[in-house]
Design an enzyme around this catalytic site. Structure first.
Site, short mmCIF file in Angstrom:
data_model
loop_
_atom_site.label_atom_id
_atom_site.label_comp_id
_atom_site.label_asym_id
_atom_site.label_seq_id
_atom_site.Cartn_x
_atom_site.Cartn_y
_atom_site.Cartn_z
N LYS A 102 0.88 -1.20 -0.05
CA LYS A 102 -0.13 -0.04 0.41
C LYS A 102 0.78 1.39 0.04
O LYS A 102 0.59 2.11 -0.59
CB LYS A 102 -0.99 0.17 1.20
CG LYS A 102 -2.16 -0.69 0.93
CD LYS A 102 -3.19 -0.75 2.10
CE LYS A 102 -4.33 -1.62 1.83
NZ LYS A 102 -5.34 -1.59 3.11
N LYS A 138 -7.80 -11.09 -9.55
CA LYS A 138 -8.83 -11.32 -8.68
C LYS A 138 -10.01 -10.23 -9.10
O LYS A 138 -9.77 -9.11 -9.10
CB LYS A 138 -8.18 -11.05 -7.12
CG LYS A 138 -8.89 -11.77 -6.29
CD LYS A 138 -8.14 -11.79 -4.95
CE LYS A 138 -9.11 -11.64 -3.48
NZ LYS A 138 -8.54 -11.58 -2.52
N LYS A 184 -13.28 -4.24 -7.30
CA LYS A 184 -14.18 -3.11 -7.86
C LYS A 184 -13.14 -2.07 -8.37
O LYS A 184 -13.40 -1.25 -9.41
CB LYS A 184 -14.82 -2.31 -6.61
CG LYS A 184 -16.23 -2.74 -6.51
CD LYS A 184 -17.08 -1.88 -5.66
CE LYS A 184 -17.10 -0.75 -5.95
NZ LYS A 184 -17.78 0.05 -4.72
P1 AMP Z 1 -11.47 -6.74 0.72
O1 AMP Z 1 -12.86 -5.36 0.40
O2 AMP Z 1 -10.84 -6.51 -0.64
O3 AMP Z 1 -10.77 -6.46 1.74
O4 AMP Z 1 -12.46 -8.20 0.82
C1 AMP Z 1 -13.19 -8.34 1.81
C2 AMP Z 1 -13.20 -9.73 1.88
O5 AMP Z 1 -13.64 -10.43 0.65
C3 AMP Z 1 -11.73 -10.33 2.45
O6 AMP Z 1 -11.92 -11.48 2.95
C4 AMP Z 1 -11.39 -10.80 0.95
O7 AMP Z 1 -10.64 -12.11 0.87
C5 AMP Z 1 -12.58 -11.12 0.14
N1 AMP Z 1 -12.54 -11.05 -1.25
C6 AMP Z 1 -12.41 -9.87 -1.89
N2 AMP Z 1 -12.39 -9.94 -3.37
C7 AMP Z 1 -12.49 -11.37 -3.48
C8 AMP Z 1 -12.61 -12.15 -4.73
N3 AMP Z 1 -12.47 -11.77 -5.96
N4 AMP Z 1 -12.79 -13.33 -4.55
C9 AMP Z 1 -13.00 -14.32 -3.29
N5 AMP Z 1 -12.78 -13.39 -2.19
C10 AMP Z 1 -12.79 -11.91 -2.13
#
Ligand code: AMP
Length: 335
Positions: A112, A197, A200
Site C-alpha cells: 500500500k 482477482k 471494484k
Molecule cells: P476486501 O474489501 O478486498 O478487503 O475484501 C473483503 C473480503 O472479501 C476479504 O475476506 C477478501 O478476501 C474477500 N474477497 C475480496 N475479493 C475477493 C474475490 N475476488 N474473491 C474471493 N474473495 C474476495
C-alpha cells in the site's frame, strides 16, 4: 461451548460477488457451528485517504448489506468497531509490545505504501500500525479462530505473536492465541481480466455487485472474457471459462455445473449457454438479496437499535478483557 470465531470487514460502498463467495457467505455458514463475532472496521478504513461522509454512509450500508446476506443477530454479533473504543485502547497497549521491525516487514504495508509513494501521496502512521489494531480486534474477544485467506495469514501470525509476547511478559494466560480457520471459499476472478482477482478498483466491467440489477448483470456476464474455443494443445481450460464454472458452483448450482462440465470435456459446450446459466444463477441470488435488503432498510428504527444493541454486546465482552489487561499491565482500575 462453541468455539469463538472473529472476522472483520472494512466498510465499502458496494460489495461484489467476490466478497460474498470469498468471505461473507462463509460468515453466514459459520453462525450455526460457532460463537461468531463480526466487525465492520471503520477505524481501519481511515488509514488510507477517505471522505468522512462516505465513510459513515458506507458503514451504515455495510450493516444493512451484511444483514441482508444472512448475518443473524439472534445467532451472531455484528458490531461497528469504533463503537467499541476498547479496540483502540488495546491497540495502544499491544503496540508498545510490538517490534518495529516486524511491522515494517508486513507485505500489505509495503504494497500500500508503494502505491501511495508512486502517487506521491501521504502515508499515515495508522497504515503502519494497522496490523496491531487488527491484532487488538481479535485478541480483545479472546477468539479461538479467525477465518483467513492466504493474504491475511501474516497478520494473524502477528496476533499470535503478540498474544504470546503479552502472556510471557506479564506471566499470564489471559490472551488466547487465535488459530487460522481455513474454510473452503471461492476465489472469484475478474470478468474482463480473469487472471486477476475480482475487485471494484479494476473497473465496472470487471465485477458484479452483490445487489446489482438484472440487466447489467446479464450484460457483464455476456461480455465476460472466455476464449475462442480453440486452445493450443496441452493448455487446459482458460481462466475465464474456469471462473464462470467457479461462480456457478459458488451459487450452489453443482448439478448444472457438472452437466456443462461434461459438455466442455466432450467439446460440445457453447459458452453462450454457460453464460446464460451463470447469469440466471446470479440474477436469482441478487434478486433475493435485494428484496431482503429492501425489507431491512425500510425498517430503519429497528435497524439502528439493533446495531447499537449488538455493538453494546460486543463492548461488554471487550470491556471484560480490557479490565483484566489493564490490571496485569499496571494501569489503574477504571470502574
Ligand atoms: P476486501 O474489501 O478486498 O478487503 O475484501 C473483503 C473480503 O472479501 C476479504 O475476506 C477478501 O478476501 C474477500 N474477497 C475480496 N475479493 C475477493 C474475490 N475476488 N474473491 C474471493 N474473495 C474476495
Amino acid at each position: 461451548m462453541k468455539s469463538r470465531v472473529l472476522s472483520c470487514i472494512q466498510p465499502t460502498a458496494e460489495m461484489h460477488i467476490g466478497n460474498y463467495f470469498g468471505a461473507v457467505k462463509n460468515w453466514v455458514d459459520l453462525q450455526d457451528s460457532h460463537d461468531c463475532i463480526y466487525g465492520i472496521v471503520d477505524l481501519h478504513a481511515i488509514t488510507m485517504p477517505y471522505d468522512p461522509s462516505h465513510l459513515r454512509a458506507n458503514t451504515e450500508r455495510m450493516v444493512i448489506d451484511l444483514l441482508s446476506c444472512g448475518i443473524d443477530p439472534e445467532k451472531a454479533i455484528l458490531f461497528i468497531q469504533s463503537l467499541v473504543p476498547e479496540h483502540a485502547e488495546l491497540c495502544w497497549i499491544l503496540g508498545c509490545l510490538c517490534p518495529y521491525g516486524e511491522l515494517s516487514r508486513m507485505t500489505q504495508f509495503k504494497d500500500k505504501s508503494e502505491l501511495l509513494e508512486s502517487g506521491k501521496s501521504f502515508i499515515s502512521a495508522g497504515l503502519f500500525t494497522y496490523p496491531v489494531l487488527q491484532a487488538a480486534d481479535i485478541l480483545i474477544y479472546r477468539a479461538n479462530f479467525v477465518p483467513v485467506g492466504k493474504d491475511q495469514e501474516q497478520h494473524l501470525e502477528l496476533s499470535r505473536d503478540l498474544a504470546d509476547r503479552f502472556n510471557r511478559q506479564f506471566g499470564t494466560q489471559l490472551l488466547v492465541k487465535p488459530q487460522a480457520l481455513f474454510t473452503e471459499t471461492s476465489k472469484v476472478m475478474s470478468l474482463a481480466d480473469p487472471n486477476r482477482k475480482m475487485s471494484k478498483s479494476l473497473g465496472d466491467r470487471h465485477y458484479v455487485g452483490l445487489f446489482e440489477e438484472e440487466s447489467s448483470i446479464r450484460d457483464k456476464i455476456k461480455s465476460a472474457v472466455t476464449d475462442s474455443g480453440v486452445l493450443p494443445p496441452g493448455v487446459g481450460m482458460s481462466a475465464g471459462v474456469a471462473n464462470l464454472f467457479e461462480i456457478l458452483k459458488a451459487c450452489g448450482k453443482k448439478e448444472e455445473a457438472s452437466l456443462l462440465w461434461g459438455q466442455y470435456e466432450s467439446g460440445g459446450l457453447k459458452y453462450t449457454e454457460l453464460k446464460d446459466v451463470v447469469a440466471n444463477s446470479l440474477v436469482e441470488l441478487t434478486t433475493r438479496l435485494r428484496s431482503r435488503r429492501k425489507e431491512i432498510s425500510d425498517d430503519a428504527t429497528t435497524l439502528n437499535a439493533k446495531v447499537k444493541e449488538m455493538s453494546e454486546r460486543a463492548r461488554d465482552l471487550a470491556k471484560e478483557t480490557l479490565k483484566l489487561v489493564r490490571e496485569v499491565v499496571g494501569l489503574p482500575e477504571r470502574e
